[in-house]
Design a protein around this motif. Structure first.
Motif, PDB file in Angstrom:
ATOM      1  N   LYS A  86      53.290 -10.352  36.813  1.00  0.00           N
ATOM      2  CA  LYS A  86      51.965  -9.846  36.468  1.00  0.00           C
ATOM      3  C   LYS A  86      51.041  -9.893  37.685  1.00  0.00           C
ATOM      4  CE  LYS A  86      52.819  -9.073  32.140  1.00  0.00           C
ATOM      5  NZ  LYS A  86      52.877  -7.718  31.631  1.00  0.00           N
TER       6      LYS A  86
ATOM      7  N   PHE B 273      42.908  -9.020  35.966  1.00  0.00           N
ATOM      8  CA  PHE B 273      43.792  -9.343  34.856  1.00  0.00           C
ATOM      9  C   PHE B 273      43.078 -10.241  33.861  1.00  0.00           C
ATOM     10  CE2 PHE B 273      47.649 -10.641  32.694  1.00  0.00           C
ATOM     11  CZ  PHE B 273      48.401  -9.482  32.752  1.00  0.00           C
TER      12      PHE B 273
ATOM     13  N   LEU C  99      47.413 -12.689  29.659  1.00  0.00           N
ATOM     14  CA  LEU C  99      48.460 -13.398  30.391  1.00  0.00           C
ATOM     15  C   LEU C  99      49.040 -14.525  29.549  1.00  0.00           C
ATOM     16  CD1 LEU C  99      50.070 -13.783  33.032  1.00  0.00           C
ATOM     17  CD2 LEU C  99      48.245 -15.338  33.776  1.00  0.00           C
TER      18      LEU C  99
END
Length: 155
Positions: free
Chosen positions: A42, A66, A71
């Motif tokens: 990621k 992000f 996540l």
């Protein structure tokens, strides 16, 4: 061309559902490597990962592009599936809902990494419940105990 530059350091803490001690020494390294891969794929920076049979600590350098909750959701979902498909655990493995996320300055990183790496020794003196409540107090996070993890002694 101008860009956005930042580095946000977050320690994540989350527990096995029911706070059961399901993470075994025989496969915890594989679990940590798998989670490391998820985070790195990621495009986030993993700085430390370690835990106990009932919970895990992860220190990451999070990019602002992000979403942290996305996540964590991906790490939990994929690692649940990984543990269950590998049949590491004789029971259905699942992380509890919720997590702790605590931010740190760059100057604190060495101390936090040492703390995470020393989990096994640290928890000879302090329970996860004590540790987690200390985090909430230290970071001045208002909470109600009934919304915290389901602790073993509560079951």
């Amino acid at each position: 061309m101008a860009g956005t530059f930042s580095q946000i350091y977050i320690q994540l803490v989350f527990a096995v559902q029911g706070r059961n001690s399901l993470i075994q020494k025989s496969w915890e390294d594989e679990l940590y490597k798998y989670i490391t891969g998820i985070i790195q794929n990621k495009d986030q920076k993993l700085l430390a990962i370690n835990g106990m049979p009932d919970h895990i600590h992860i220190l990451i350098g999070l990019k602002t592009s992000f979403c942290l909750s996305d996540l964590v959701m991906e790490v939990k979902k994929a690692s649940n599936k990984f543990v269950n498909e590998k049949k590491f655990c004789p029971y259905q493995f699942k992380w509890q809902d919720g997590y702790g996320a605590f931010s740190y300055s760059h100057s604190a990183l060495d101390r936090v990494i040492a703390y995470i790496n020393n989990q096994k020794e640290h928890h000879k003196k302090k329970t996860f419940k004590q540790e987690y409540k200390e985090f909430l107090k230290k970071f001045q996070i208002e909470h109600k105990d009934e919304y915290l993890f389901n602790w073993i002694e509560d079951n």
